[in-house]
Design an enzyme around this catalytic site. Structure first.
Site, short mmCIF file in Angstrom:
data_model
loop_
_atom_site.label_atom_id
_atom_site.label_comp_id
_atom_site.label_asym_id
_atom_site.label_seq_id
_atom_site.Cartn_x
_atom_site.Cartn_y
_atom_site.Cartn_z
N HIS A 159 0.82 -1.22 0.00
CA HIS A 159 0.00 0.00 0.00
C HIS A 159 0.85 1.27 0.00
O HIS A 159 0.32 2.36 -0.24
CB HIS A 159 -0.92 0.02 1.23
CG HIS A 159 -2.01 -1.00 1.19
ND1 HIS A 159 -2.86 -1.16 0.12
CD2 HIS A 159 -2.39 -1.93 2.11
CE1 HIS A 159 -3.72 -2.13 0.37
NE2 HIS A 159 -3.45 -2.62 1.57
N ASP B 120 -2.71 -10.61 -2.32
CA ASP B 120 -3.28 -10.06 -1.09
C ASP B 120 -4.75 -9.70 -1.34
O ASP B 120 -5.11 -9.27 -2.44
CB ASP B 120 -2.49 -8.83 -0.66
CG ASP B 120 -2.87 -8.34 0.73
OD1 ASP B 120 -2.08 -8.58 1.67
OD2 ASP B 120 -3.93 -7.71 0.88
N ASP C 197 -4.31 -12.73 3.67
CA ASP C 197 -5.57 -12.29 4.27
C ASP C 197 -6.78 -12.67 3.42
O ASP C 197 -7.91 -12.36 3.80
CB ASP C 197 -5.56 -10.79 4.54
CG ASP C 197 -4.94 -9.99 3.42
OD1 ASP C 197 -4.63 -10.57 2.37
OD2 ASP C 197 -4.74 -8.77 3.59
#
Length: 610
Positions: free
Chosen positions: A332, A368, A459
């Site tokens: 990010h 992800d 995740d």
């Protein structure tokens, strides 16, 4: 642009931060963008993290600064004068009630039962309420809060005294931590083995890890542990050590802190300086969910340095492949901002290091559950780096909101950014493998990379409290196996997200086994996608076939497949409508049997023409 003035700093005495973290699996995906938004108040958490008592009414207890967490008055209601008054008036009240009950009949007491419901006479119960505590504990595995009277987590089922931090996912989730040998001594022995094993690590799987990255943590735990916590690395390291993989079958690499000059190839000088500034601060925040302490800048430099050196070692042939067991995560982090738990973009640093070492074209596959907006921003104008991301999107409602299928790159690099945006949660192995077969591998094969990087967030794994998807360790192993054939096996896996310790440790172990040359434990027999997954893949193919013509045939084939889905749905709807006009089944044997067969089309009436 992140400058030191943007940091939210607390360099004085720790105080209670009134906003807390909401860990529910929000369909809007706000769990990672806003970590402190629950309305319920919470107790102060001491430096040892032990004080978790709440008042009887749910209000927070007084701050506990004692290391042994000595209990304080938690009710917030204390008055000696009230107690004395209650003690003096209590005998008169009891005598009054006794006389009333003696003079009244049973019927009279029933008709006047409200006479005895005097709330003012309940003061003798107040001391009892003051001694009642609602104790809570946080699950080691998923961080969810539970009441003290239960021994298992209500969310993930993990035992209150789980041994997952000592033995990884091999520890039983249903039993208390067994008295087994700890792996801590093995992890600490890595430093002594690094120098002796580095010289013999050619063509072997290398792992980048350093204990100093565990020092990156949130200074003041709000009402809830932060999901990006040091235990993530501890659980994976414990699993690998228990399995005899690392230390053992994999080799370590010497950790170094990346230089400012290397970071400035990816990030702006202002961003690099802002992260560096946190070294002088006890606690600071780039965003409400992106924290830093005095050790965070060092941990971020170590993570980026390990990724850069692993990439160089693999490209130059000093290692076969590698796994970067690092934190804080990075995908990010963009050119000018830190966000989403990320400080420096580790995958971007590794990609540029690989090119310096001789790789002309680099592929980055990001699985992800959140879109790697930072990595896309860094390379969206670069034709030498192909970025492919598979993530929850839900029309931009899932964090961080970017990553739509029509985001394809710009300024002459159109087609070198490929997004597979899932339209819902719960996406599992079949949808991911299906997307790999029809989108990822065809485009990657045509791109022909010299080096492949996986931004491996776990995740999207089953049981993760933020991702709420359903990918299994076998699914991750299968995807790794499919990418292992690209770029002559020169593959680097970099840890990103993943917040269920059992899921992240078992998934990472399965991936590393594939790097070691093992085949996936079980081939996924069926790769039929869900209806939503098929629609997403079709949407991506329709856009990307303008830049990768080889996708045209796959798009045509899948369109016909989608037609079969539609036809099947129409048949189901027809059956439902037909069932609604069918005659009752028992008419078949009754006096109306002829009418039953007529309505259901078993009897045809011939009409004469004339």
């Amino acid at each position: 642009m992140i400058v030191p003035g943007n940091l939210h700093v607390n360099n004085t005495e720790l105080s209670v931060f009134p906003k807390t973290f909401q860990m529910s699996c929000l369909t809007t995906g706000e769990a990672e963008i806003s970590l402190h938004k629950q309305n319920d108040r919470a107790p102060y958490q001491g430096s040892n993290g032990r004080c978790r008592s709440l008042g009887f009414d749910g209000s927070s207890a007084r701050p506990c600064y004692d290391e042994n967490c000595g209990e304080k008055n938690i009710s917030g209601i204390s008055s000696n004068s009230t107690e004395n008054q209650s003690a003096n008036t209590q005998p008169d009240i009891v005598c009054k009630k006794a006389r009333q009950q003696k003079e009244m009949t049973l019927q009279d007491m029933y008709n006047n039962q409200n006479l005895f419901d005097d709330d003012d006479d309940d003061s003798d119960w107040e001391p009892l309420q003051k001694q009642v505590e609602i104790l809570k504990w946080f699950c080691t595995n998923c961080t969810m809060v539970n009441f003290d009277d239960v021994g298992f987590c209500d969310i993930c089922g993990e035992h209150k005294e789980s041994g997952i931090l000592r033995h990884g996912f091999f520890a039983s989730p249903l039993q208390q931590d067994a008295n087994l040998p700890s792996v801590e001594s093995q992890i600490k022995a890595l430093r002594n083995d690094i120098l002796t094993q580095n010289s013999t690590s050619n063509n072997r799987t290398v792992i980048g890890f350093d204990e100093r990255m565990l020092l990156h943590s949130e200074v003041e735990m709000k009402s809830h542990p932060h999901p990006e916590r040091p235990d993530r690395l501890r659980a994976i390291a414990a699993s690998l050590a228990t399995a005899g993989i690392f230390p053992g079958r994999c080799y370590p690499i010497t950790a170094r802190e990346i230089t400012k000059e290397e970071l400035r190839m990816v990030h702006s000088p202002e961003h690099v300086d802002a992260v560096e500034l946190t070294s002088n601060l006890l606690s600071s925040y780039f965003t409400p969910d992106t924290y830093a302490n005095e050790h965070s800048a060092c941990a971020a430099r170590l993570a980026a340095g390990l990724c850069a050196d692993l990439a160089s070692a693999i490209v130059s042939g000093h290692a076969k492949n590698g796994f970067a067991l690092v934190r804080p995560p990075g995908h990010h982090a963009g050119v000018r901002q830190a966000m989403g738990f990320c400080l420096h973009n580790n995958a971007a640093v590794a990609a540029l290091a690989a090119q310096v070492a001789g790789a002309r074209k680099v592929l980055i596959v990001d699985w992800d559950v959140h879109h790697g907006n930072g990595t896309q921003e860094i390379f969206e104008q670069n034709k030498s780096v192909l970025y492919i991301s598979l993530h929850r999107h839900e029309g931009g409602k899932f964090y961080p909101g970017s990553g739509a299928a029509d985001e394809v790159g710009k300024m002459g690099a159109e087609g070198y950014c490929v997004n597979v945006p899932w339209s819902r949660g719960g996406v599992g192995d079949n949808d991911y493998i299906f997307a790999f077969q029809h989108v990822v591998l065809p485009i990657a094969s045509e791109f022909a990379p010299d080096f492949t990087i996986i931004s491996a967030g776990f995740d999207a794994a089953r049981g993760d409290p933020l991702g709420c998807c359903d990918v299994t360790p076998a699914g991750y192993a299968q995807m790794t196996h499919m990418l292992n054939d690209l770029s002559a096996g020169k593959l680097l896996v970099i840890l990103e997200g993943g917040y269920n310790l059992r899921s992240i440790s078992s998934s990472a172990t399965s991936v590393i086994k594939v790097l070691l040359g093992e085949s996936p434990e079980s081939e996924l027999e069926s790769t039929l996608p869900s209806k939503a997954g098929l629609l997403t893949v079709l949407e991506v193919l329709k856009i990307q076939m303008n830049f990768w013509p080889t996708l045209g045939s796959s798009f045509t084939k899948l369109q016909s497949h989608w037609g079969l889905y539609s036809l099947g749905n129409k048949k189901k709807q027809t059956r439902k409508r037909r069932r609604r006009v069918m005659a009752p089944f028992w008419w078949k044997w009754g006096r109306k049997s002829l009418f039953y067969h007529f309505i259901n089309g078993h009897v045809h009436v011939k009409r004469s023409v004339g």
